[in-house]
Scaffold this active site. Sequence first.
Site, short mmCIF file in Angstrom:
data_model
loop_
_atom_site.label_atom_id
_atom_site.label_comp_id
_atom_site.label_asym_id
_atom_site.label_seq_id
_atom_site.Cartn_x
_atom_site.Cartn_y
_atom_site.Cartn_z
N LYS A 35 0.77 -1.16 0.06
CA LYS A 35 0.29 0.01 -0.02
C LYS A 35 0.93 1.16 -0.09
O LYS A 35 2.09 1.23 0.28
CB LYS A 35 -1.07 0.10 1.30
CG LYS A 35 -0.09 -0.12 2.56
CD LYS A 35 -0.98 -0.50 3.67
CE LYS A 35 -0.29 -0.36 5.03
NZ LYS A 35 -1.12 -0.93 6.20
N ARG A 133 -10.55 0.03 14.85
CA ARG A 133 -10.50 0.93 13.61
C ARG A 133 -11.47 0.36 12.63
O ARG A 133 -12.56 0.97 12.43
CB ARG A 133 -8.96 0.69 13.10
CG ARG A 133 -8.94 1.67 11.70
CD ARG A 133 -7.46 1.58 11.34
NE ARG A 133 -6.71 0.29 11.03
CZ ARG A 133 -5.47 0.11 10.66
NH1 ARG A 133 -4.82 1.11 10.53
NH2 ARG A 133 -5.29 -1.13 10.36
N HIS A 162 -6.27 -7.33 13.77
CA HIS A 162 -4.89 -6.38 13.78
C HIS A 162 -4.65 -5.95 14.98
O HIS A 162 -5.68 -5.60 15.88
CB HIS A 162 -5.42 -4.92 12.86
CG HIS A 162 -4.18 -4.28 12.59
ND1 HIS A 162 -3.04 -5.06 11.86
CD2 HIS A 162 -3.96 -3.07 12.57
CE1 HIS A 162 -2.25 -4.01 11.51
NE2 HIS A 162 -2.51 -2.93 11.88
N ARG A 221 1.72 -10.56 8.07
CA ARG A 221 1.70 -9.20 7.33
C ARG A 221 2.47 -8.21 7.49
O ARG A 221 2.33 -7.05 8.01
CB ARG A 221 0.33 -8.56 7.35
CG ARG A 221 -0.81 -9.44 7.06
CD ARG A 221 -2.32 -8.91 7.20
NE ARG A 221 -2.68 -8.10 8.47
CZ ARG A 221 -3.23 -8.54 9.50
NH1 ARG A 221 -3.76 -9.60 9.33
NH2 ARG A 221 -3.51 -7.72 10.48
N TYR A 265 14.93 30.99 4.71
CA TYR A 265 13.69 31.79 4.91
C TYR A 265 13.67 32.13 6.42
O TYR A 265 14.07 31.40 7.22
CB TYR A 265 12.56 31.07 4.50
CG TYR A 265 12.17 31.06 3.11
CD1 TYR A 265 11.84 32.37 2.53
CD2 TYR A 265 11.82 29.83 2.38
CE1 TYR A 265 11.38 32.11 1.13
CE2 TYR A 265 11.99 29.67 0.92
CZ TYR A 265 11.47 30.91 0.35
OH TYR A 265 11.09 30.80 -0.82
N CYS A 312 13.39 24.60 2.48
CA CYS A 312 12.77 25.05 1.62
C CYS A 312 11.72 24.08 0.76
O CYS A 312 12.14 22.78 1.00
CB CYS A 312 13.51 26.11 0.65
SG CYS A 312 14.51 27.22 1.35
N ASP A 314 12.09 23.11 -2.33
CA ASP A 314 12.91 22.40 -3.20
C ASP A 314 14.32 22.36 -2.95
O ASP A 314 15.05 21.76 -3.65
CB ASP A 314 12.46 22.89 -4.52
CG ASP A 314 11.14 23.16 -4.96
OD1 ASP A 314 10.17 22.18 -4.74
OD2 ASP A 314 10.73 24.39 -5.09
#
Length: 374
Positions: A35, A133, A162, A221, A265, A312, A314
């Site tokens: 997932k 859940r 679970h 799992r 920044y 920042c 990027d």
Amino acid sequence: MRATRASIHLDRFERNIAKIRAHIGSSPRILLPVKADAYGHGAERMAIAGLAAGASHLAVACADEGEALRACGIDAPILILSLAMPEEFRRIAEAGLEPLCADMKSLLALESAAQALGKRVVTHLKVDTGMGRIGCAPQDALSLAERAARSPHLALGGVCTHFPAADSEDPADVAYTFAQFQAFTDLLEDLRRRGIDPGLASCSNSGGVLQYPQMSLDMVRPGILSYGYYPGPLAKKPFEVEPVMEFLTKVVFLKRLPAGRDISYGRTWKTPRETVIATLPVGYADGYPRALSGGAAVLIRGKRYPVVGRVCMDQCMVDLGPEAEVELYDDVVLFGARESGAPDAQDIADICKTIPYEITCNINKRVPRLYGAS
Ligand SMILES: *Cc1c(COP(=O)(O)O)cnc(C)c1O
């Protein structure tokens, strides 16, 4: 090639799965959770590698993720671990995915979708023994299992539950997990006594695999453990796993500055002395969290250097000190190298007050994944 990339070490992944196999013994099946794009590692490649390494089942969170795996020709059983909407059942049935069921209303909707398509859909009954859940109450499991098992349009592929605290050795958590396991195995016995084959019984996530190999039942799992991390700081560590993802970039700019220059920044950091500052083309949009500002270290030529000023979107900056032996376009390890001193995703997670799952999941799509052996 972009400087910023994630190198996915398939040899480490295979060794992690082999260690899980050795720990649980030869009979339980291994379901590999893929997932969230295999926790950020790339679902298609990890699914193929995981099946080759001994997993028999895969799991995704939603129909889209399962369909994407089918589209690349993967025909292993794929469970959908989160609950789908009834209008998705048709697609799920068409793709041969295996949804969970946890209530009668959705089970009947699934049955109708299967009937309309003339297909038999495999479903897994999810029972809530303490996660809080999803899942039916144990006392409702019998009628759901019966319906799924006796329907000509459905098949009961398994029953699962679970654990919320299998990664903790705290005595209260251990007692809680044992009580969940007891409730779950009581239920399985009950089903068998009434002539219902529960299919594959499964309860263990990574924490369960590590601490309770005796609870492996028919299938385990383990997600995060396969990708090379432990599920929590308190988890038992009976064997070592290796981080599969190595997050890398390169130095793309270097400058020597006098003392007293502001970096990034908000002017939160100033050069305390003459120093060399490196700029890296990686930022929070790539998945290098802004919370690392002024807290993380990176590894260049085997040495650790601090990230300074704000990260920042990027880009970010690193203080190399006045005598740094670093050159333009040198490789930079952000996390996950096996060299000593390299941070791993757990170190990054600690700074951000989160868990390694969130760190690897959040490596953005724009970061290329390169697959290979170490
Ligand atoms: C994600 C998930 C797992 C895997 O959890 P890890 O902690 O990564 O091992 C197992 N079971 C279910 C139901 C899950 O949703």
